[in-house]
Design a protein around this motif. Structure first.
Motif, PDB file in Angstrom:
ATOM      1  N   ASP A  66       0.834  -1.192   0.000  1.00  0.00           N
ATOM      2  CA  ASP A  66       0.000   0.000   0.000  1.00  0.00           C
ATOM      3  C   ASP A  66       0.874   1.250   0.000  1.00  0.00           C
ATOM      4  N   VAL A  67       0.418   2.269  -0.708  1.00  0.00           N
ATOM      5  CA  VAL A  67       1.093   3.567  -0.756  1.00  0.00           C
ATOM      6  C   VAL A  67       0.059   4.654  -0.514  1.00  0.00           C
ATOM      7  N   ALA A  68       0.534   5.849  -0.258  1.00  0.00           N
ATOM      8  CA  ALA A  68      -0.347   6.979   0.012  1.00  0.00           C
ATOM      9  C   ALA A  68      -0.757   7.667  -1.287  1.00  0.00           C
ATOM     10  N   LEU A  69      -2.051   7.786  -1.503  1.00  0.00           N
ATOM     11  CA  LEU A  69      -2.567   8.578  -2.621  1.00  0.00           C
ATOM     12  C   LEU A  69      -2.935   9.990  -2.175  1.00  0.00           C
ATOM     13  N   GLY A  70      -3.285  10.126  -0.911  1.00  0.00           N
ATOM     14  CA  GLY A  70      -3.670  11.430  -0.374  1.00  0.00           C
ATOM     15  C   GLY A  70      -3.260  11.517   1.081  1.00  0.00           C
ATOM     16  N   ALA A  71      -3.065  12.732   1.583  1.00  0.00           N
ATOM     17  CA  ALA A  71      -2.654  12.895   2.976  1.00  0.00           C
ATOM     18  C   ALA A  71      -3.023  14.285   3.472  1.00  0.00           C
ATOM     19  N   ALA A  72      -3.336  14.357   4.753  1.00  0.00           N
ATOM     20  CA  ALA A  72      -3.614  15.643   5.396  1.00  0.00           C
ATOM     21  C   ALA A  72      -3.236  15.538   6.865  1.00  0.00           C
ATOM     22  N   GLY A  73      -2.656  16.623   7.397  1.00  0.00           N
ATOM     23  CA  GLY A  73      -2.270  16.643   8.797  1.00  0.00           C
ATOM     24  C   GLY A  73      -0.951  15.980   9.088  1.00  0.00           C
ATOM     25  N   ILE A  74      -0.201  15.675   8.035  1.00  0.00           N
ATOM     26  CA  ILE A  74       1.092  15.016   8.196  1.00  0.00           C
ATOM     27  C   ILE A  74       1.958  15.367   6.997  1.00  0.00           C
ATOM     28  N   GLU A  75       3.218  15.678   7.259  1.00  0.00           N
ATOM     29  CA  GLU A  75       4.116  15.981   6.161  1.00  0.00           C
ATOM     30  C   GLU A  75       4.464  14.695   5.414  1.00  0.00           C
ATOM     31  N   PRO A  76       4.535  14.741   4.090  1.00  0.00           N
ATOM     32  CA  PRO A  76       4.776  13.507   3.328  1.00  0.00           C
ATOM     33  C   PRO A  76       6.176  12.940   3.502  1.00  0.00           C
ATOM     34  N   PHE A  77       7.150  13.796   3.826  1.00  0.00           N
ATOM     35  CA  PHE A  77       8.540  13.360   3.922  1.00  0.00           C
ATOM     36  C   PHE A  77       9.087  13.583   5.327  1.00  0.00           C
ATOM     37  N   ARG A  78      10.040  12.750   5.692  1.00  0.00           N
ATOM     38  CA  ARG A  78      10.962  13.061   6.787  1.00  0.00           C
ATOM     39  C   ARG A  78      12.272  13.375   6.107  1.00  0.00           C
ATOM     40  N   ASP A  79      12.641  14.665   6.072  1.00  0.00           N
ATOM     41  CA  ASP A  79      13.766  15.129   5.273  1.00  0.00           C
ATOM     42  C   ASP A  79      15.042  15.141   6.111  1.00  0.00           C
ATOM     43  N   HIS A  80      15.983  14.283   5.734  1.00  0.00           N
ATOM     44  CA  HIS A  80      17.259  14.193   6.455  1.00  0.00           C
ATOM     45  C   HIS A  80      18.369  14.990   5.770  1.00  0.00           C
ATOM     46  N   ARG A  81      18.064  15.649   4.676  1.00  0.00           N
ATOM     47  CA  ARG A  81      19.115  16.368   3.955  1.00  0.00           C
ATOM     48  C   ARG A  81      19.720  17.451   4.840  1.00  0.00           C
ATOM     49  N   GLY A  82      21.035  17.529   4.808  1.00  0.00           N
ATOM     50  CA  GLY A  82      21.741  18.507   5.635  1.00  0.00           C
ATOM     51  C   GLY A  82      22.129  17.976   7.006  1.00  0.00           C
ATOM     52  N   GLU A  83      21.548  16.832   7.403  1.00  0.00           N
ATOM     53  CA  GLU A  83      21.923  16.232   8.677  1.00  0.00           C
ATOM     54  C   GLU A  83      23.239  15.468   8.519  1.00  0.00           C
ATOM     55  N   THR A  84      23.839  15.121   9.644  1.00  0.00           N
ATOM     56  CA  THR A  84      25.112  14.401   9.637  1.00  0.00           C
ATOM     57  C   THR A  84      24.918  13.032  10.261  1.00  0.00           C
ATOM     58  N   ASP A  85      25.395  11.988   9.567  1.00  0.00           N
ATOM     59  CA  ASP A  85      25.245  10.636  10.110  1.00  0.00           C
ATOM     60  C   ASP A  85      26.301  10.398  11.189  1.00  0.00           C
ATOM     61  N   PRO A  86      26.227   9.258  11.913  1.00  0.00           N
ATOM     62  CA  PRO A  86      27.171   9.014  13.013  1.00  0.00           C
ATOM     63  C   PRO A  86      28.636   8.970  12.592  1.00  0.00           C
ATOM     64  N   TYR A  87      28.896   8.845  11.278  1.00  0.00           N
ATOM     65  CA  TYR A  87      30.280   8.808  10.796  1.00  0.00           C
ATOM     66  C   TYR A  87      30.750  10.164  10.274  1.00  0.00           C
ATOM     67  N   GLY A  88      29.912  11.181  10.445  1.00  0.00           N
ATOM     68  CA  GLY A  88      30.304  12.516  10.034  1.00  0.00           C
ATOM     69  C   GLY A  88      29.989  12.866   8.603  1.00  0.00           C
TER      70      GLY A  88
END
Length: 351
Positions: free
Chosen positions: A154-176
């Motif tokens: 199953d996938v999302a066709l529509g959504a409300a009250g929740i952001e579609p993405f969890r955006d990790h861009r710009g974050e740093t992983d445990p290895y730097g």
């Protein structure tokens, strides 16, 4: 980060018909709903409530004709066909089998179409719950296949009250390492999780995910998950890609595309191009290296010649030269045709 999620089925929702109040039906079946819950609602009951049904004969060839007509009406373009399976892009922008038209969990005289605007459907359902004093998020889900993978999810066709993405861009992983492209499709993940407790034959069209957090504003909706044509590397189906290639071959440009004369050409690529046309060239046509790049010995030009100087011979020569130029272009090698003694010289350049 959450401490954990709870996924619960909503049982006892009866058959939905056009005009039904979905919020009322769900709330009655799940009096335990609480603020912050995420409702994963199967698109089929949304479509039924919105009257997105097509009447069709119960059986026989007329049923298949009616189903084919419904598919045409829901299709923006055909992506691929093989046997009885047709993959299309819907007017929403979804790429899926049979435009999402479904004949399951509905009487035999109807087909269920997707909601006209699943994001708007989700916003309306969320607003209806808000009017009841509940702050929930809503995901409208449907089942899809995945390219290059067996099985459905199953996938999302529509959504409300929740952001579609969890955006990790710009974050740093445990290895730097800085993350540059990681965007998790949260609403797709929740849609798939909800399916684990809904099932296809249990008549459980709604699941509740608890523990994700307080709902946000309506958010960007599931439309944000659709990849635009410019960044979609796989937007064409097999037939479309072949047709596009033939059109490109028909308008293959001359000289102006030879941007970097003298740059190295991959000898293996030239060899592959020659092999492609080897069995197609007219009897007597000869292709020989006319020049090599100094330094690496790669072919810099080809000489294409054929016996005779009659109109028919020149027509065959022109056809053979074009075949070879198309095969070279497919390998990323631009070429410039130039007149040369008893034939044509093709100057080559690496791309």
């Amino acid at each position: 980060m959450t401490d954990g999620l709870e996924i619960r089925p909503v049982r006892g929702i009866g058959d939905i018909t056009a005009g039904d109040d979905l919020a009322s039906q769900i709330a009655d079946a799940a009096p335990w709903l609480a603020d912050g819950d995420v409702l994963v609602v199967t698109s089929k009951i949304v479509s039924k409530a919105e009257g997105r049904l097509v009447e069709v004969p119960a059986d026989g060839p007329e049923r298949e004709e009616a189903r084919a007509a419904a598919l045409v009406s829901e299709t923006a373009r055909v992506v691929a066909q093989r046997g009885p399976t047709t993959i299309v892009q819907t007017h929403h922008g979804f790429v899926m089998a049979a435009a999402g038209i479904d004949a399951s969990n509905v009487d035999k005289t109807h087909l269920v179409l997707l909601p006209v605007d699943p994001d708007e459907s989700a916003r309306k359902l969320r607003a209806d719950f808000k009017a009841r004093g509940l702050g929930v998020s809503v995901i409208v889900s449907d089942t899809m296949g995945r390219t290059w993978r067996n099985g459905l999810t199953d996938v999302a066709l529509g959504a409300a009250g929740i952001e579609p993405f969890r955006d990790h861009r710009g974050e740093t992983d445990p290895y730097g390492n800085e993350l540059q492209i990681t965007q998790m499709a949260i609403i797709d993940e929740l849609a798939a999780a909800g399916e684990l407790v809904k099932g296809k034959c249990d008549q459980v069209p709604v699941a509740v995910v608890r523990g994700l957090g307080t709902p946000s504003s309506d958010g960007a909706g599931a439309v944000a998950l659709l990849r635009d044509a410019e960044s979609d590397m796989f937007s064409l189906g097999t037939a479309e890609a072949r047709a596009a290639g033939l059109r490109d071959a028909a308008v293959l440009p001359d000289g102006s595309q030879l941007a970097l004369p003298g740059t190295a050409v991959d000898p293996a690529a030239v060899s592959r191009a020659l092999s492609t046309v080897a069995e197609l060239l007219a009897h007597g046509t000869e292709v020989t290296p006319a020049e090599v790049f100094p330094g690496n010995g790669a072919t810099a030009a080809l000489h294409v010649a054929c016996p005779g100087n009659s109109p028919a011979a020149f027509m065959r020569l022109g056809a053979d030269v074009h075949r070879l130029r198309v095969a070279l272009a497919a390998e990323g090698i631009p070429s410039v045709p130039l007149p040369h003694d008893d034939g044509v010289r093709l100057d080559l350049s690496g791309s």
